[in-house]
Scaffold this motif. Sequence first.
Motif, PDB file in Angstrom:
ATOM      1  N   THR A   7       0.856  -1.186   0.000  1.00 18.86           N
ATOM      2  CA  THR A   7       0.000   0.000   0.000  1.00 18.86           C
ATOM      3  C   THR A   7       0.894   1.238   0.000  1.00 18.86           C
ATOM      4  OG1 THR A   7      -0.179   0.336   2.399  1.00 18.86           O
ATOM      5  CG2 THR A   7      -1.663  -1.292   1.389  1.00 18.86           C
ATOM      6  N   GLY A   8       0.423   2.279  -0.674  1.00 20.61           N
ATOM      7  CA  GLY A   8       1.290   3.444  -0.824  1.00 20.61           C
ATOM      8  C   GLY A   8       2.506   3.118  -1.668  1.00 20.61           C
ATOM      9  N   GLY A   9       2.338   2.217  -2.600  1.00 20.91           N
ATOM     10  CA  GLY A   9       3.461   1.700  -3.369  1.00 20.91           C
ATOM     11  C   GLY A   9       4.043   2.657  -4.386  1.00 20.91           C
ATOM     12  N   LEU A  13       8.712   5.765   0.208  1.00 23.98           N
ATOM     13  CA  LEU A  13       9.151   4.487   0.766  1.00 23.98           C
ATOM     14  C   LEU A  13       8.580   3.311  -0.011  1.00 23.98           C
ATOM     15  CD1 LEU A  13      10.512   2.784   2.993  1.00 23.98           C
ATOM     16  CD2 LEU A  13       8.425   3.091   4.349  1.00 23.98           C
ATOM     17  N   GLY A  14       7.284   3.324  -0.274  1.00 19.45           N
ATOM     18  CA  GLY A  14       6.632   2.191  -0.922  1.00 19.45           C
ATOM     19  C   GLY A  14       7.198   1.855  -2.277  1.00 19.45           C
ATOM     20  N   ILE A  92       4.835  -0.080   8.689  1.00 20.96           N
ATOM     21  CA  ILE A  92       5.907   0.858   9.005  1.00 20.96           C
ATOM     22  C   ILE A  92       5.337   1.983   9.859  1.00 20.96           C
ATOM     23  CG2 ILE A  92       5.563   2.030   6.763  1.00 20.96           C
ATOM     24  CD1 ILE A  92       8.861   1.807   8.824  1.00 20.96           C
ATOM     25  N   SER A  93       5.921   2.134  11.039  1.00 23.06           N
ATOM     26  CA  SER A  93       5.488   3.170  11.962  1.00 23.06           C
ATOM     27  C   SER A  93       6.659   4.101  12.244  1.00 23.06           C
ATOM     28  CB  SER A  93       4.948   2.525  13.242  1.00 23.06           C
ATOM     29  OG  SER A  93       4.326   3.480  14.083  1.00 23.06           O
ATOM     30  N   ILE A  94       6.530   4.942  13.267  1.00 26.51           N
ATOM     31  CA  ILE A  94       7.523   5.978  13.559  1.00 26.51           C
ATOM     32  C   ILE A  94       8.010   5.826  14.993  1.00 26.51           C
ATOM     33  CG2 ILE A  94       7.967   8.462  13.637  1.00 26.51           C
ATOM     34  CD1 ILE A  94       5.561   8.840  11.776  1.00 26.51           C
ATOM     35  N   VAL A  95       9.301   5.950  15.179  1.00 27.62           N
ATOM     36  CA  VAL A  95       9.850   5.961  16.526  1.00 27.62           C
ATOM     37  C   VAL A  95       9.253   7.146  17.297  1.00 27.62           C
ATOM     38  CG1 VAL A  95      11.942   6.305  17.905  1.00 27.62           C
ATOM     39  CG2 VAL A  95      12.012   4.831  15.885  1.00 27.62           C
ATOM     40  N   VAL A 163      15.565   1.820   5.119  1.00 25.66           N
ATOM     41  CA  VAL A 163      14.290   1.385   5.696  1.00 25.66           C
ATOM     42  C   VAL A 163      13.561   0.466   4.721  1.00 25.66           C
ATOM     43  CG1 VAL A 163      12.084   2.135   6.653  1.00 25.66           C
ATOM     44  CG2 VAL A 163      14.153   3.473   7.086  1.00 25.66           C
ATOM     45  N   ALA A 164      13.604   0.796   3.433  1.00 28.53           N
ATOM     46  CA  ALA A 164      12.985  -0.051   2.417  1.00 28.53           C
ATOM     47  C   ALA A 164      13.612  -1.440   2.403  1.00 28.53           C
ATOM     48  CB  ALA A 164      13.102   0.602   1.042  1.00 28.53           C
ATOM     49  N   ASP A 165      14.940  -1.492   2.507  1.00 27.33           N
ATOM     50  CA  ASP A 165      15.622  -2.793   2.547  1.00 27.33           C
ATOM     51  C   ASP A 165      15.123  -3.628   3.722  1.00 27.33           C
ATOM     52  OD1 ASP A 165      17.130  -2.161   0.333  1.00 27.33           O
ATOM     53  OD2 ASP A 165      18.892  -1.546   1.485  1.00 27.33           O
ATOM     54  N   ARG A 166      15.010  -2.979   4.872  1.00 23.91           N
ATOM     55  CA  ARG A 166      14.574  -3.704   6.075  1.00 23.91           C
ATOM     56  C   ARG A 166      13.118  -4.162   5.944  1.00 23.91           C
ATOM     57  NH1 ARG A 166      14.949  -7.359   9.674  1.00 23.91           N
ATOM     58  NH2 ARG A 166      14.430  -6.803  11.830  1.00 23.91           N
TER      59      ARG A 166
END
Length: 251
Positions: A7-9, A13-14, A92-95, A163-166
Motif C-alpha cells: 500500500t502506498g506503493g 518508501l513504498g 511501518i510506523s515511527i519511533v 528502511v525499504a531494505d529492512r
Amino acid sequence: MTTILVTGGTGTLGRLVTERLRADGHEVRVLSRRSQPYAVDLRKGGPGLDEAVAGVDTIVHCASSPGGGDENAAAHLIAAARKAGVGHLVYISIVGVDQVPLRYYRSKLAVERLIVESGLAWTVLRATQFHDLLVQLFQNVSKLPVMPVPAGVRDQPVEVAEVADRLAELALAAPAGRVEDIGGPEVRTLDSLARAYLAATCRRRRVVKVPLWGKAYRGFCSGGHLAPGHTVGKGTFEEYLARRFGGQRGV
C-alpha cells in the motif's frame, strides 16, 4: 514466489520497497489512490480493495497521510485482509509514536494497536524520520530572511532506502511482532542539520533557535522520537544532501 501487496506503493518508501521485492522475483501489487489496476482510496475502502487483496500472501502497509484518515484506512485494510486470509501484515510506523503527543503520531500508534488486535499475523517496524522530511522542513523555513528551528530539539534522520531494505526483508520473513527500531547513524541537533542543509544548497541564512511550547514540543525536546540504541542506518544526512543538491547554487 510470494505475492505481496504494497500500500502506498508509489510513495517515497513504498516505491523502493516495491522495487526491491520485484528485483527478488516476487509478484508485487501496488495499491494507491491513482495506480491502476489497484487504484483504491483506503480511507473509503470498497470492492476494489477486496480485489487487490485477493490471493495475497503478505501486505506491506506503507500508505499514510499526516492529514488524517490512517485509522479508517487501516480498519478497511485489516477487514479485507482477514476476509482474504492474508498470512502476514507488515506495518511501518515511527519511533516515538508512544512518547510524543503529536496528532499524527497518535494516529500511527492507533493503527499499530488495530494491527495488534486484528487477529492477523503481523510485524511492526518503527523508523526515525527520513532525510527528505527534514529537507522539506528546511526548504520551507529557509524562505525567510533568517532560518528558525525549534530550540533544544535533536533528530536522527535515516536513509529511506535502508528502511525499504529492512521492510522488504521483513516482508519475506515470518511474522515477528514488534521488531527493533531502525534509526539513522547520528543523533544531531536540529540547528546543526539546518546548517548542513544551508551549506549543501549554498544558501546564506542565520539559523535562529526558537523555543516553542506544548506537550508535543516537550516530547521532541526529551528525545522521545529518537532511537540512540538503534543506529542501524549508515547513510548520513550530508551524504544524502550531496546526492540531492550536488553542485546547486543557492541564494
